[in-house]
Design an enzyme around this catalytic site. Structure first.
Site, short mmCIF file in Angstrom:
data_model
loop_
_atom_site.label_atom_id
_atom_site.label_comp_id
_atom_site.label_asym_id
_atom_site.label_seq_id
_atom_site.Cartn_x
_atom_site.Cartn_y
_atom_site.Cartn_z
N ASP A 252 0.82 -1.21 0.00
CA ASP A 252 0.00 0.00 0.00
C ASP A 252 0.86 1.26 0.00
O ASP A 252 1.65 1.49 0.92
CB ASP A 252 -0.89 -0.03 1.24
CG ASP A 252 -2.10 0.86 1.12
OD1 ASP A 252 -2.09 1.77 0.28
OD2 ASP A 252 -3.06 0.64 1.88
N GLY A 294 -4.79 3.49 -8.47
CA GLY A 294 -4.93 3.82 -9.88
C GLY A 294 -4.02 4.92 -10.38
O GLY A 294 -4.16 5.36 -11.53
N ASP A 315 -10.20 3.89 -2.31
CA ASP A 315 -10.90 2.92 -1.48
C ASP A 315 -12.40 3.00 -1.73
O ASP A 315 -13.01 4.06 -1.59
CB ASP A 315 -10.64 3.19 0.00
CG ASP A 315 -9.24 2.80 0.43
OD1 ASP A 315 -8.53 2.14 -0.36
OD2 ASP A 315 -8.86 3.12 1.56
#
Length: 510
Positions: A252, A294, A315
């Site tokens: 992440d 993205g 999210d």
């Protein structure tokens, strides 16, 4: 007393009317029958020398016996559990036959094992802790999730990953003693916090159930929730994840903003290139999920930097109240606008985020039902399957009601998602709020979703000219698992507001 009685009657009637005005949870998926049926992926990838674990997904009356014909050297199938384990050293494609038997009969199906350099030949299926447990995830929660994946039968439909999200490592400066541990050992390898006293024991527990285990970190110095992450210790931490026995890594972006820039492609790619090279050196297969929302049109280069899946938008549940809006915006619109279907396939998949069904965290300390309406829940699972997205459920797996379980375990819908051709679907027509999407399947048929993004029930038309069809088509409703009939030129069906009718169509000989 009489007045009180009349008052109660009025209240009951009023309550019924209010409840009746809500959208009902209608279960469309038939229950699996007692006869054996083999489900899930028909193809599976592994690297030479890596531990192999695959549990044959099958429904039917227990007890059940499992067998696999023509297994490659180094693999063995447990006849009682259906777990295929071992190690393959010789690269190649191995075509096997899976057989499942109970007192009512038997079923068999081809299953291809591909030993090479490519993993995730179909989209990942599993569960992630974030949207229900967020920052209070524990070892106990993860074990209970593994138990529930087995007891609920999700494992019998192809689900295999039990993934820890953020908050398992140390959190510097926390006032919670369970999070205050030494971030790293004397060899600079990352430590888990006190909520996870023994990571190896946890993954062993998950593996014994025939499931796989996933973990989370960030390429920056801290995770999104401020816990210790991997930056500057990439080699050591990947070695730690291998020692612990993990099979999946969610990577992440988060605090990497303090190191790299979002507006330059080399900076966006650098941390993922680095970690994927380290992963490829390990004698354990760890599927890599790029979670960077993205940026930089990651779908164009996610596979090139070593990702097996990549997030395509923000999210989905970043705002609890906004999940429904995000579903249509980040699911339908992002996908269509950028033609994401052109950039995914076996070994690398577009990931529009998790299935937000059942009970979720409302980010205010409570676990509550998803804000998605029942029709929107059908829409999410249908769209994710048509576009070949990972099916990772992130609701409370220990509180599965019959409706939620039916959404997660429809084998004909899952068959679309897991189709071995691996060709993601796309939108073929849009008329206001009415959209038609199609996906080519390995057997030559097409999965066709007729979606209604409007508020009110309306007819949606799938025209053969838009779909590229000619002649008659046999049409089957996948949620109801029922043939509808034969149609020529088009198929018209009434679709509820924010809902879908998901079909599969086969061309008929003239």
């Amino acid at each position: 007393m009489r007045k009180r009685f009349l008052f109660l009657i009025i209240m009951v009637i009023a309550g019924t009317l209010i409840a009746g005005s809500q959208e009902p949870k209608i279960i469309l998926t038939p229950r699996p029958g007692p006869e054996p049926r083999i489900n899930g992926a028909k193809i599976f990838g592994v690297r030479p020398g890596s531990p192999f674990l695959f549990t044959i997904p099958a429904t039917g009356k227990r007890p059940m016996k499992y067998d696999v014909l023509n297994l490659p050297a180094g693999l063995r199938c447990d006849p009682e559990t259906g777990q295929i384990k071992g190690t393959i050293n010789k690269p190649g494609e191995y075509l096997t036959t899976v057989m499942v038997t109970n007192e009512l009969g038997s079923a068999k199906r081809e299953f291809k094992v591909v030993c090479g350099d490519k993993l995730a030949l179909t989209p990942q299926m599993g569960w992630n802790s974030w949207y229900v447990w967020e920052n209070h995830v524990t070892d106990k929660i993860m074990r209970e999730a593994a138990d529930a994946m087995v007891s609920s039968g999700m494992i019998d439909h192809g689900y295999m990953y039990i993934n820890i999200d953020d908050c398992w490592s140390a959190k510097p400066g926390s006032t919670d003693s369970t999070l205050l541990v030494e971030p790293r050992d004397k060899n600079s390898m990352i430590n888990s916090n006190r909520r996870f006293p023994d990571m190896k024991a946890l993954t062993d527990y998950i593996h014994l159930k025939g499931l796989k285990a996933g973990i989370y970190t960030s390429p920056g110095p801290f995770t999104c929730a401020g816990h210790t992450a991997i930056y500057g210790n990439e080699e050591q931490d990947i070695m730690r994840f291998v020692q612990w026995g993990f099979d999946f890594l969610k990577y992440d972006w988060c605090s990497y903003d303090n190191i790299g820039r979002r507006d330059t492609l080399p900076d966006l790619q650098k941390p993922y290139l680095l970690v994927s090279k380290i992963l490829k050196k390990q004698k354990r297969d760890i599927v890599l999920n790029l979670c960077q929302y993205g940026m930089g049109k990651v779908w164009k280069w996610g596979k090139e930097v070593g990702g097996q899946s990549w997030r395509t938008a923000d999210d989905l549940g970043g705002s609890f109240e906004g999940i429904g809006t995000a579903l249509f915006r980040d699911g339908f619109d992002v996908y269509s606008r950028d033609s994401l279907h052109l950039y995914a396939g076996p070994g690398g998949w577009n990931d529009p985020d998790y299935l937000l069904l059942g009970y979720l965290s409302n980010w205010n300390g409570k676990t509550v039902p998803t804000p998605l309406t029942p029709n929107e829940q059908y829409t999410q699972v249908s769209l994710w399957s048509i576009v070949a997205a990972p099916l990772i459920f992130s609701g409370d797996i220990t509180r599965l009601d019959e409706f939620t379980l039916s959404l997660l375990t429809n084998d004909e819908v899952i068959e679309v998602d897991q189709d071995p051709l691996g060709k993601p679907g796309h939108r073929v027509s849009k008329d206001g709020n009415m959209e038609v999407w199609e996906r080519q399947m390995e057997d030559g048929s097409y999965a066709v979703g007729l979606f209604n993004r409007g508020e009110n029930e309306t007819n949606v038309t799938a025209n053969w000219t838009d779909l590229g069809f000619s002649g008659k088509q046999r049409v089957r409703d996948l949620w109801r698992q029922k043939d509808i009939g034969e149609f020529k030129d088009n198929f018209i069906v009434m679709v509820p507001g924010h809902g879908v009718v998901m079909t599969r169509m086969w061309a008929l000989a003239e």
